[in-house]
Design a protein around this motif. Structure first.
Motif, PDB file in Angstrom:
ATOM      1  N   ALA A   1       4.323   5.353   2.313  1.00 36.64           N
ATOM      2  CA  ALA A   1       4.871   6.716   2.293  1.00 36.64           C
ATOM      3  C   ALA A   1       4.628   7.417   3.623  1.00 36.64           C
ATOM      4  CB  ALA A   1       4.252   7.513   1.146  1.00 36.64           C
ATOM      5  N   ALA A   2       3.432   7.232   4.178  1.00 38.45           N
ATOM      6  CA  ALA A   2       3.145   7.812   5.492  1.00 38.45           C
ATOM      7  C   ALA A   2       4.060   7.214   6.549  1.00 38.45           C
ATOM      8  CB  ALA A   2       1.679   7.584   5.859  1.00 38.45           C
TER       9      ALA A   2
ATOM     10  N   GLN B   1       5.828   6.441  -8.528  1.00 40.21           N
ATOM     11  CA  GLN B   1       4.575   6.749  -7.831  1.00 40.21           C
ATOM     12  C   GLN B   1       4.815   6.926  -6.339  1.00 40.21           C
ATOM     13  OE1 GLN B   1       1.599   3.689  -8.232  1.00 40.21           O
ATOM     14  NE2 GLN B   1       0.031   4.855  -7.111  1.00 40.21           N
ATOM     15  N   PHE B   2       5.592   6.027  -5.760  1.00 37.11           N
ATOM     16  CA  PHE B   2       5.870   6.106  -4.323  1.00 37.11           C
ATOM     17  C   PHE B   2       6.612   7.396  -3.974  1.00 37.11           C
ATOM     18  CE2 PHE B   2       8.942   5.585  -0.890  1.00 37.11           C
ATOM     19  CZ  PHE B   2       8.110   5.232   0.157  1.00 37.11           C
TER      20      PHE B   2
ATOM     21  N   ARG C   1       6.656  10.254  -5.499  1.00 38.73           N
ATOM     22  CA  ARG C   1       5.779  11.426  -5.604  1.00 38.73           C
ATOM     23  C   ARG C   1       4.926  11.578  -4.352  1.00 38.73           C
ATOM     24  NH1 ARG C   1       0.723  11.375  -6.817  1.00 38.73           N
ATOM     25  NH2 ARG C   1       0.828   9.331  -7.833  1.00 38.73           N
ATOM     26  N   ILE C   2       4.345  10.479  -3.873  1.00 38.58           N
ATOM     27  CA  ILE C   2       3.520  10.526  -2.658  1.00 38.58           C
ATOM     28  C   ILE C   2       4.373  10.903  -1.452  1.00 38.58           C
ATOM     29  CG2 ILE C   2       2.017   9.178  -1.128  1.00 38.58           C
ATOM     30  CD1 ILE C   2       1.427   7.364  -3.563  1.00 38.58           C
TER      31      ILE C   2
ATOM     32  N   GLU D   1       5.225  14.656  -1.421  1.00 38.37           N
ATOM     33  CA  GLU D   1       4.052  15.450  -1.063  1.00 38.37           C
ATOM     34  C   GLU D   1       3.850  15.462   0.447  1.00 38.37           C
ATOM     35  OE1 GLU D   1       0.863  13.719  -3.240  1.00 38.37           O
ATOM     36  OE2 GLU D   1       1.426  14.640  -5.159  1.00 38.37           O
ATOM     37  N   LYS D   2       4.012  14.305   1.068  1.00 39.62           N
ATOM     38  CA  LYS D   2       3.822  14.211   2.515  1.00 39.62           C
ATOM     39  C   LYS D   2       4.951  14.911   3.270  1.00 39.62           C
ATOM     40  CE  LYS D   2       1.135   9.907   2.407  1.00 39.62           C
ATOM     41  NZ  LYS D   2      -0.103  10.523   2.938  1.00 39.62           N
TER      42      LYS D   2
ATOM     43  N   ASP E   1       0.874  -1.172   0.000  1.00 32.55           N
ATOM     44  CA  ASP E   1       0.000   0.000   0.000  1.00 32.55           C
ATOM     45  C   ASP E   1       0.913   1.224   0.000  1.00 32.55           C
ATOM     46  OD1 ASP E   1      -1.549   2.227   0.784  1.00 32.55           O
ATOM     47  OD2 ASP E   1      -2.927   0.992   1.949  1.00 32.55           O
ATOM     48  N   LEU E   2       1.030   1.876  -1.141  1.00 33.73           N
ATOM     49  CA  LEU E   2       2.035   2.925  -1.289  1.00 33.73           C
ATOM     50  C   LEU E   2       1.737   4.146  -0.426  1.00 33.73           C
ATOM     51  CD1 LEU E   2       2.855   2.809  -5.116  1.00 33.73           C
ATOM     52  CD2 LEU E   2       3.906   1.547  -3.228  1.00 33.73           C
ATOM     53  N   HIS E   3       0.475   4.484  -0.254  1.00 31.80           N
ATOM     54  CA  HIS E   3       0.130   5.623   0.598  1.00 31.80           C
ATOM     55  C   HIS E   3       0.487   5.333   2.057  1.00 31.80           C
ATOM     56  CE1 HIS E   3      -1.912   8.365  -2.215  1.00 31.80           C
ATOM     57  NE2 HIS E   3      -2.233   7.259  -2.882  1.00 31.80           N
ATOM     58  N   ALA E   4       0.181   4.105   2.500  1.00 29.94           N
ATOM     59  CA  ALA E   4       0.527   3.727   3.870  1.00 29.94           C
ATOM     60  C   ALA E   4       2.040   3.668   4.048  1.00 29.94           C
ATOM     61  CB  ALA E   4      -0.102   2.370   4.226  1.00 29.94           C
TER      62      ALA E   4
END
Length: 474
Positions: free
Chosen positions: A261-262, A291-292, A294-295, A298-299, A256-259
């Motif tokens: 990255a967070a 993709q990772f 970039r996220i 941003e964070k 889960d790339l968003h998780a």
């Protein structure tokens, strides 16, 4: 506020100014103790040792439990003091104070587990094994997590029946002193816990060279740890060393790339990146790297940097000038050599309100060469390199390519990938789909140049106990 060596040694004429790293303002002063202060503290601890050792372990544990309650009752004041001297945001300081109390409560809960053995042996008679305290123990505390690591070292030693001499870092002694006072007020006998303030090359070196110690525990960088080990070894004093790390975070293509990255942002920029087990290298599968990244950027760019005492601040300053100079030097060396691609950050944030503090922007760097300083040193600050990998085997190879082996994490939705990676990564702690969190119930320590021995968990009692075998003829 002015503090002296409240729990150990005499107050010397020289003092250490404790400065707020966000403002440059004075927070307090402590005495710059040295060899004489350490000797006096050890002597006082030795005098208190016998009475403390005679108490039942459960009784010793109850005092720690009372200390935890008292620490929680002073949570707001302690958190504000920790933020002022260390620099971390107030919410992080509160978490660390709560963590300290959690450790005290944990060792209260397991205090009854200290027991010897008894066994009938037909050829010898009756054999029993006593577990005895090792004596006065030394603990040298770093500045990055001064209160939590204090608890890791002090609690098992005290419950095992030892007295302890603590040497906090010269830039962050105030909260440690205050917590020691609170523990004494909660029932810890006077003299059992001594705090000696001073610089590492004076008070720290003197404590490491004390021949009468039963055990010495040190947390800090690998180079200093080697010197501590040599000094203690000359007197055959056993040591626990928690040293540097270069924790890898492996992001698999199915993660889960968003998780992830967070998790990378939290794991790298928590405490301004000044954590031994912080995420120090992200190794991401090439198929999802763009993709990772970039996220991630941003964070990272969304973190508010500033004085940790102010609302909404997500990352405070670095703790001391030497630490920030080290990060600035590493980044200047790499960027001037044309190494890597700077994706965000990379220097001191713009603005007049940053001029007095030791701030550095959250930084992400990609495409570094394998021999880069940022990949082969412990980067103790808010700089995060991103590395591309071609496969899981390649990612594990990269993770294991440094001399360090403290922690690592794997981010995947495949349990088989998680299990294979965990078994093959050379690290004392491996997280799956998380990073950095560490309960007191489990052992913690490193491999290779990241140290020797383990802290936390019920096994943490072992360095603070010695076995005595008694054989009774039948």
């Amino acid at each position: 506020m002015r503090e002296g060596d409240i729990h150990g040694g005499t107050v010397s004429g020289e003092t250490i100014r404790v400065v707020n790293p966000a403002t440059g303002g004075l927070v307090g002063e402590v005495s710059a103790g040295g060899k004489d202060a350490v000797a006096a503290a050890v002597e006082t601890a030795e005098a208190a040792q016998a009475g403390w050792a005679k108490r039942d372990p459960r009784e010793r544990g109850k005092i720690l439990g009372a200390g935890a309650q008292a620490i929680r009752a002073h949570l707001d004041a302690l958190s504000a003091l920790l933020t002022a001297e260390q620099g971390k945001p107030l919410h992080e300081a509160r978490n660390e104070i709560q963590g300290c109390a959690n450790v005290l409560e944990y060792y209260h809960s397991v205090s009854g587990s200290i027991r010897g053995e008894c066994m009938p042996l037909s050829s010898y008679g009756l054999a029993y094994v006593l577990k005895e305290p090792v004596g006065v123990c030394g603990a040298i505390i770093p500045w990055n997590m001064p209160v939590l690591i204090y608890a890791w070292k002090v609690c098992p030693a005290l419950v095992a029946g030892n007295s302890v001499v603590v040497k906090p870092a010269s830039s962050t002694p105030l909260t440690t002193i205050r917590i020691a006072e609170i523990m004494e007020a909660a029932g810890l006998p006077h003299g059992v816990l001594q705090v000696v303030t001073g610089y590492g090359d004076a008070a720290g070196a003197a404590l490491a060279a004390t021949p009468s110690l039963g055990h010495l525990s040190f947390t800090g960088d690998t180079k200093t740890g080697g010197g501590i080990s040599q000094a203690a070894g000359r007197n055959s004093v056993p040591v626990t060393l928690e040293l540097g790390g270069s924790d890898a975070m492996i992001v698999c293509r199915d993660a889960d790339l968003h998780a992830a990255a967070a998790g990378a942002v939290a794991g790298r920029f928590y405490n301004c990146g000044q954590t031994c087990t912080a995420v120090k290298r992200v190794i991401v599968d090439a198929s999802v790297k763009e993709q990772f990244t970039r996220i991630l950027c941003e964070k990272a760019a969304g973190i508010t940097v500033g004085d940790g005492s102010r609302p909404g601040v997500g990352m405070g300053p670095m703790n001391n000038a030497q630490a920030r100079d080290g990060i600035c030097g590493m980044m200047d060396t790499c960027l001037s050599a044309g190494e890597g691609t700077l994706l965000c950050g990379g220097g001191i944030p713009d603005g007049a309100h940053y001029e007095k503090g030791l701030f550095y922007a959250p930084t992400v760097v990609a495409d570094l060469p394998d021999d880069s300083l940022l990949l082969n040193s412990e980067v103790f600050g808010p700089v995060l390199p991103v590395i591309s990998s071609d496969s899981l085997d390649d990612a594990i190879r990269i993770a294991n390519s440094t001399r360090y082996g403290l922690g690592a994490s794997v981010w995947t939705n495949d349990i088989k990938t998680a299990m294979i990676s965990s078994s093959q990564i050379d690290a004392g702690v491996v997280w799956v789909n998380q990073h950095l969190k560490l309960p007191p119930d489990v052992p913690f320590g490193g491999m290779k140049a990241s140290g020797t021995g383990r802290e936390n968990g019920s096994g943490a009692f072992e360095p603070y106990l010695r076995s005595k075998t008694v054989l009774v003829k039948s």
